[in-house]
Structure formats: C-alpha cells, structure tokens
Design an enzyme around this catalytic site. Sequence first.
Site, PDB file in Angstrom:
ATOM      1  N   LYS A 270       0.835  -1.018   0.148  1.00 52.19           N
ATOM      2  CA  LYS A 270       0.030   0.240   0.071  1.00 52.19           C
ATOM      3  C   LYS A 270       0.752   1.467  -0.082  1.00 52.19           C
ATOM      4  CE  LYS A 270      -4.284  -1.813   2.554  1.00 52.19           C
ATOM      5  NZ  LYS A 270      -5.040  -1.575   1.504  1.00 52.19           N
ATOM      6  N   ARG A 344     -10.775 -10.837   1.119  1.00 46.61           N
ATOM      7  CA  ARG A 344     -11.844 -11.790   0.598  1.00 46.61           C
ATOM      8  C   ARG A 344     -11.031 -13.211   0.645  1.00 46.61           C
ATOM      9  NH1 ARG A 344     -11.724  -8.389  -4.690  1.00 46.61           N
ATOM     10  NH2 ARG A 344     -11.356  -6.850  -3.060  1.00 46.61           N
TER      11      ARG A 344
END
Length: 492
Positions: A270, A344
Amino acid sequence: MKITAQQTKIEEIQTPALVIGYWQDQLNEDIEKLDKQLNNSIKQAIKNKEFTGELYQIKIISTLGKSFQHLLLIGLGKQTEFNPEKLRNSAATAALAIKNNNFKQYATNLHTIKFTASTEQKTAAVVEASILALHHFTDYKTTDRDKIHIVESMTLIETKNPALVEKTINTATTIAQATCFARDMVNHPASHMTPLTLADIAKKLPKQINVTVHNKKSIEKMKMHAILAVNKGSSIEPRLIVLKYNNGRGQPIALVGKGVTFDSGGLNIKPESSMETMKMDMAGAAAVLGTFKAAAELGLKVNLLGVLPCTENMINGSAYKPGDIITAYNGKTIEIANTDAEGRVILADALAYAEELKPRTIIDLATLTGACIVALGHEYAGIMGTDEKLITELINAGQQTGEKIWQLPLTDEFREQVKSDIADVRNLGKLGRDGGAITGAAFLNNFINNTPWIHIDIAGTAWALEDKHYLRKGATGYGVRLLINFLQNTTR
Ligand code: BES
Ligand code: ZN
Ligand code: ZN
C-alpha cells in the site's frame, strides 16, 4: 459513567449541571418552569439572540445557587424535523459540553422530549450516544493525564415510567459498552492487537459463549490454505476463532468477521497514506466479538455462530505472491492477482467453514474494499447478498441504530468478472478496482453454496476521520449496535 434514573421534579434536581432540550422558537412547559426560577434569564438569552435553539447549539447559564448549579440548553432545531439520530447527536453534543466544562455529574430529561418515538427508543438513544460520545481512547497518553476530564454520572429525570427507563438504561449501557469494547480493539496498535491477542480476548468473553481457537497447526490440518497463504509473510501465527452462543431455538445465525490485524498490502504494498490506519482492518472481527459479548450479557434468545479468521498481511521472503494459486477450504482454487485483496481470501475459508456448520444465515462484516469508500463515503456501509428479505431487515436495523447501509447490485455481470483463466476465481476483478466493492462480494459468493448470505462492507464506516457527534476520531465500533438490533428484531 454511571447512569441512573431519578424521580424528581425537574426544578428540584440537585446537580452541578442540568441539560434541557430546546426546540427552535418554541417554549415548552419545562423551559417555562425553569425560566421563572431563573428570573427569565432563558427568555433574555433568546431575546438577545445568544441562543435560538438551532440544532446542536449550546448555551450554559449559571443559576447562582439553585439546586442545579448550571443549566445547559441544547438546541433541538425544528420539532417536525426531529428523529432518533438527531436525539443521539443532541445527547452526544450535550455530553461533550459537560465533559469539556469539567462537570463530573449531570442530569437531563432529554429522553422525554416529544417526537414520534417510544420512551424505550428515546432512552436508549440518549444513553448509547452519551456513553459513545464520552468514550475517548487514552490508553497510550502518559502526559497531561490530569487534563483528561471524566464525567462520572448522568441522571435521567423520569417521573412517568421509572421501571421501564431503568431497564432500558441497563440494556442500552450493555450495548454501548460492547461497542466501546469493539472500538478499543480497533484503536490499539497492530503490534498490541495481533491474532493472538484477539484470541485471548475471545477466550475472556462471558462464560455463556463457547470459544474454540484454532492455531496454525490446526488451520493446516483443516486445509485452510487461503488463511495460511495470507499469513505466509507474517512472523505472527494466524488464528481461527470459533464462537458459539446457544440460547435459542433452531439453526444458528453465523457472524463472520474479517480479522486482518494489519494490512500492509503484502507485495502489492500500500502507499504510505493508505497504510497508516491499517490496524483497523480487523474491525469486522471486533464487531462480531462485541456483538457476542452484548448478546450474552443481554441473554438474547438466539443461537449464534461466530467465525473469525485472523492474520496479518505482511511481507517477508515467504510472503504469498501475485500469480499464486491456492486451494481454499471448500476445494475451490483462487488465483491471487493482488496480495492486497487479502480480506476476501481469508474470508473464503471462513465462509465455507461457517456454512459447513449449517447455520440458517451467514452475515459477514469486513473492511473489504477502498472501492466501497469511493462509492459510499464514510456514511454508509455497503450491503450485498443472496437474500433480499435479510438485506431489508439489516437496512431497517441500521435505520433504527443510525448505522446507515446502502445496497449495491450483486448481479451476474460481476460474478463473471472474478472468474479466473487459470483457476476457479481471481481475487481481483478483471476490470481492476472498477466496481470493486461488488466484485469483492462476487468473489465471496463463490464460497457459499445455498445458505442465505449477506456481506456488509464496513471499510468506510468502521473508522472515523474526524470527531462527529457520538463518534470519536478513530474506531467507531460500527456493527455491534446494528447486529444486536437485528438479533433483537429476529427474536421478537
Ligand atoms: N483493507 C483493505 C480495504 C480498506 C481500504 C479498508 C481502506 C479500509 C480503508 C483491503 O484489504 C484492500 O486493500 N482492498 C483493495 C482491493 C483491491 C486490491 C482489489 C482495495 O480496496 O484497494
Ligand atoms: Zn488489503
Ligand atoms: Zn484488508
């Protein structure tokens, strides 16, 4: 803060500060009574335009020796436009003013103001919002601790229905404290709130909750390779926390929460601005833990199953890589297109595992996508799933608690976008981040067979960028009040 109900005439209450609501341009009975006692100083303040009763406006009047030493007027705006959320915000604004002025105790009748809501709803709103507003996370402050003001007690002045108000105070306090419990977990730095810490906290939940913690070995044995893949780059073991609370009838409602205790993004690292707050990526798990705590303490007549996959998403020489293919608990293969779509991946194992235990419904809460924040900002959580009735029920619960939810369309076009050329599913939609909140949900749907399933993306609502009404900057505890309200409605 201790909250009690007291049967006293409002003008006789003994307190350092009395908080009274004031409708814009509209006197009421209580105000008239108090104004007489205060030699018309309220009317004077209004005449001088020092105070108009505009929504959330505050005016403190010193009473010079009356039984209540100060009167704090809180503007409520127009009566016809009022609603429970505005009552929460008003109670929060008043509570903060009490705290900032360093009053240790106060009394109020805010829960009795007249608008279309029941005594129970109004009392709960005032109690919850006051506790939440005053909950600052100060564990790591060492200097100037004496400047942290603490409000010790709030008294609700109640003459009509003290028994009901007392009962509601207890329920609402339990729910608000469970929300603060979730907030604290999220606010702690990632180095202090690891998967192991979460497991320890789970083990200390009320004894009515049965807790099983699976360590790495056990997760390996269960062939949960998705959780293991995300965990590969971390030097801290993963945990799968399984909670059971059985106090009702029938199959349980399963609550699944994303527990990424720090999300660096992995090799798809990130950028700095996005990484700073990524200790909050376990807010789904925290909300589920808070919900179990409240459900047990309230003795809710429900059966609950909780499944919390917990790991860091970090980088080392063993970290999982873009292009990796892993086999989830249900046997489906996942192509890792982006290591930052890790939530996920761990939820794949958790959802499939939850379904195996035959719940009647599965609700997952996850700080899943930045795309959900792009779509709905920090005001609304995104909801998607396979059961429209449940979606409506959750949206309604959110309207009651002020935890707003908006449905996004989970249709087959998006299911197409997460199909992989080389494996069964890809963890990134073919169009990248476009429609990203929905492709995230579409991916998750692959790990559910027939059980009605709801996914709530709380990426935007779990974390407040600034102080606002009863939210303090940082963790919000979003989801606890929502789920408890939903469960209360299902048992009614
Ligand atoms: N934890 C993040 C989502 C997130 C972003 C939560 C901002 C709270 C605030 C999640 O794991 C993530 O990184 N998602 C990616 C998915 C993408 C790679 C498909 C995202 O949203 O960018
Ligand atoms: Zn991520
Ligand atoms: Zn994440």
